[in-house]
Design an enzyme around this catalytic site. Structure first.
Site, PDB file in Angstrom:
ATOM      1  N   HIS A  56      51.200  47.464  10.850  1.00  0.00           N
ATOM      2  CA  HIS A  56      51.816  48.196   9.514  1.00  0.00           C
ATOM      3  C   HIS A  56      50.781  48.633   8.573  1.00  0.00           C
ATOM      4  O   HIS A  56      50.216  49.729   8.742  1.00  0.00           O
ATOM      5  CB  HIS A  56      52.741  47.142   8.825  1.00  0.00           C
ATOM      6  CG  HIS A  56      54.054  46.878   9.307  1.00  0.00           C
ATOM      7  ND1 HIS A  56      54.750  47.864   9.990  1.00  0.00           N
ATOM      8  CD2 HIS A  56      54.895  45.853   9.474  1.00  0.00           C
ATOM      9  CE1 HIS A  56      55.983  47.364  10.502  1.00  0.00           C
ATOM     10  NE2 HIS A  56      55.935  46.183  10.351  1.00  0.00           N
ATOM     11  N   ASP A  68      51.428  44.346  -2.134  1.00  0.00           N
ATOM     12  CA  ASP A  68      52.199  43.408  -2.210  1.00  0.00           C
ATOM     13  C   ASP A  68      51.887  42.231  -1.200  1.00  0.00           C
ATOM     14  O   ASP A  68      52.651  41.886  -0.380  1.00  0.00           O
ATOM     15  CB  ASP A  68      53.638  43.489  -2.218  1.00  0.00           C
ATOM     16  CG  ASP A  68      54.156  44.374  -0.679  1.00  0.00           C
ATOM     17  OD1 ASP A  68      55.381  43.811  -0.320  1.00  0.00           O
ATOM     18  OD2 ASP A  68      53.116  44.595  -0.036  1.00  0.00           O
TER      19      ASP A  68
HETATM   20  O1  RIB Z   1      57.760  47.209   6.547  1.00  0.00           O
HETATM   21  C1  RIB Z   1      56.788  46.725   6.570  1.00  0.00           C
HETATM   22  C2  RIB Z   1      56.410  46.731   5.074  1.00  0.00           C
HETATM   23  O2  RIB Z   1      56.796  45.772   4.404  1.00  0.00           O
HETATM   24  C3  RIB Z   1      54.632  46.342   5.145  1.00  0.00           C
HETATM   25  O3  RIB Z   1      53.954  46.901   4.077  1.00  0.00           O
HETATM   26  C4  RIB Z   1      54.920  44.899   4.687  1.00  0.00           C
HETATM   27  O4  RIB Z   1      53.769  44.292   4.273  1.00  0.00           O
HETATM   28  C5  RIB Z   1      56.014  44.853   4.088  1.00  0.00           C
HETATM   29  O5  RIB Z   1      55.802  45.243   2.742  1.00  0.00           O
HETATM   30 CA    CA Z   2      52.823  45.549   2.263  1.00  0.00          CA
END
Ligand code: RIB
Ligand code: CA
Length: 302
Positions: free
Chosen positions: A238, A8
């Site tokens: 992340h 996303d």
């Molecule tokens: O909590 C972090 C996640 O949520 C990551 O994938 C960031 O891109 C959002 O999608």
């Molecule tokens: Ca993400």
């Protein structure tokens, strides 16, 4: 390894996709898109834009626009920006999505590369759950699922109990955790150890004008969001950490547990231990300097 990223994009998703393209161990064979940081049409547009910028000839298959059972969804633009790329307010449409849906593409590729395909899901798990429903053999055909999501016996980031990707489609996530898929969960337990500073983004921009420069540009909005919630040293890597777990799982401290996800109540979207569920591997830690160092070294070479 043949890898599909379900994404996303999303600032940290962009870092993850660039890293996957840069790592010689990865043959990036597709991007599937999902709602989350953005509306799914924006996710697809951003994925195609990134692939074009990287010179990566990868198909983009559009997936779910809504969480299971939901009639609407609105992204929180305050984290990744109105178009998903920080302050950038116009992202050109480059190319087009393939005709298959994300679930159809995932199912077909898992069948064609039985036992070999790895999927790295870095958004809500709706497409993965849809693929499991579309093909009962998907769980057996897929070699490995690695997700960025969850917080095991640790605070969340979108509520005190839940991490955003799991929270945004708790029912789909619970279905995935019950499926018996070979799964590594890279959640906040590990990703909050890998913060990227403004100086590190500036280094990336210096070393790699086009790709690093773009990532630096879109990092400013994202860094300021994290400062606004008290994380002042930098922004968590992340999603890119989940990509590293696909290739180098031995660099992570992993524990095994069955998991379930409450679909209502205060702990909606939490990832709770449940011994009645198939065991998954959970990343509780990582060699953080190694992880951020390899990401920077790899993307600097683009
Ligand atoms: O909590 C972090 C996640 O949520 C990551 O994938 C960031 O891109 C959002 O999608
Ligand atoms: Ca993400």
């Amino acid at each position: 390894m043949k890898l599909i990223i379900d994404t996303d994009p999303g600032v940290d998703d962009a870092i993850a996709i660039a890293l996957a393209h840069a790592l010689p161990q990865i043959d990036l064979v597709g991007l599937t898109t999902v709602f989350g940081n953005t509306f799914v049409a924006q996710s697809s547009r951003n994925a195609r834009y990134l692939a074009d910028m990287l010179g990566a000839d990868v198909p983009v298959a559009q997936g779910a626009a809504l969480p299971w059972g939901a009639e609407s969804y609105v992204p929180s633009a305050n984290v990744h920006g109105p178009e998903g790329f920080g302050e950038i307010d116009v992202v050109p449409e480059i190319g087009r999505n393939i005709d298959e849906t994300a679930a159809e593409f995932l199912v077909r590729m898992a069948r064609e590369h039985k036992g070999e395909l790895v999927v790295c899901a870095i958004g809500p798990l709706t497409n993965i759950a849809d693929a499991l429903k579309l093909d009962p053999e998907f769980a057996q055909n897929l070699g490995q699922l690695v997700i960025m999501g969850g917080a095991f016996e640790a605070p969340g980031n979108i509520t005190p109990h839940a991490e955003a990707n799991i929270y945004h489609d708790a029912a789909a996530a619970d279905f995935v955790f019950a499926s018996g898929l070979s799964l590594i969960m890279v959640g906040l337990n590990a990703t909050l150890q890998t913060l990227l500073t403004p100086e590190e983004f500036a280094e990336l921009g210096q070393a790699s004008q086009k790709v690093g420069g773009f990532l630096e540009k879109i990092s400013h909005f994202y860094l300021s969001f994290y400062r606004s919630v008290g994380i002042t040293e930098g922004c968590p890597m992340h999603d890119a950490l989940a990509v590293l777990a696909c290739v180098f799982p031995e660099k992570f401290t992993l524990v095994e547990a069955g998991l379930r996800v409450p679909v209502d109540g205060d702990d909606l979207g939490a990832t709770l231990k449940d011994d009645s569920r198939p065991k998954v591997q959970i990343a509780m830690g990582v060699e953080a300097a190694w992880a951020t160092g390899l990401m920077k070294q790899s993307i600097s070479a683009l």
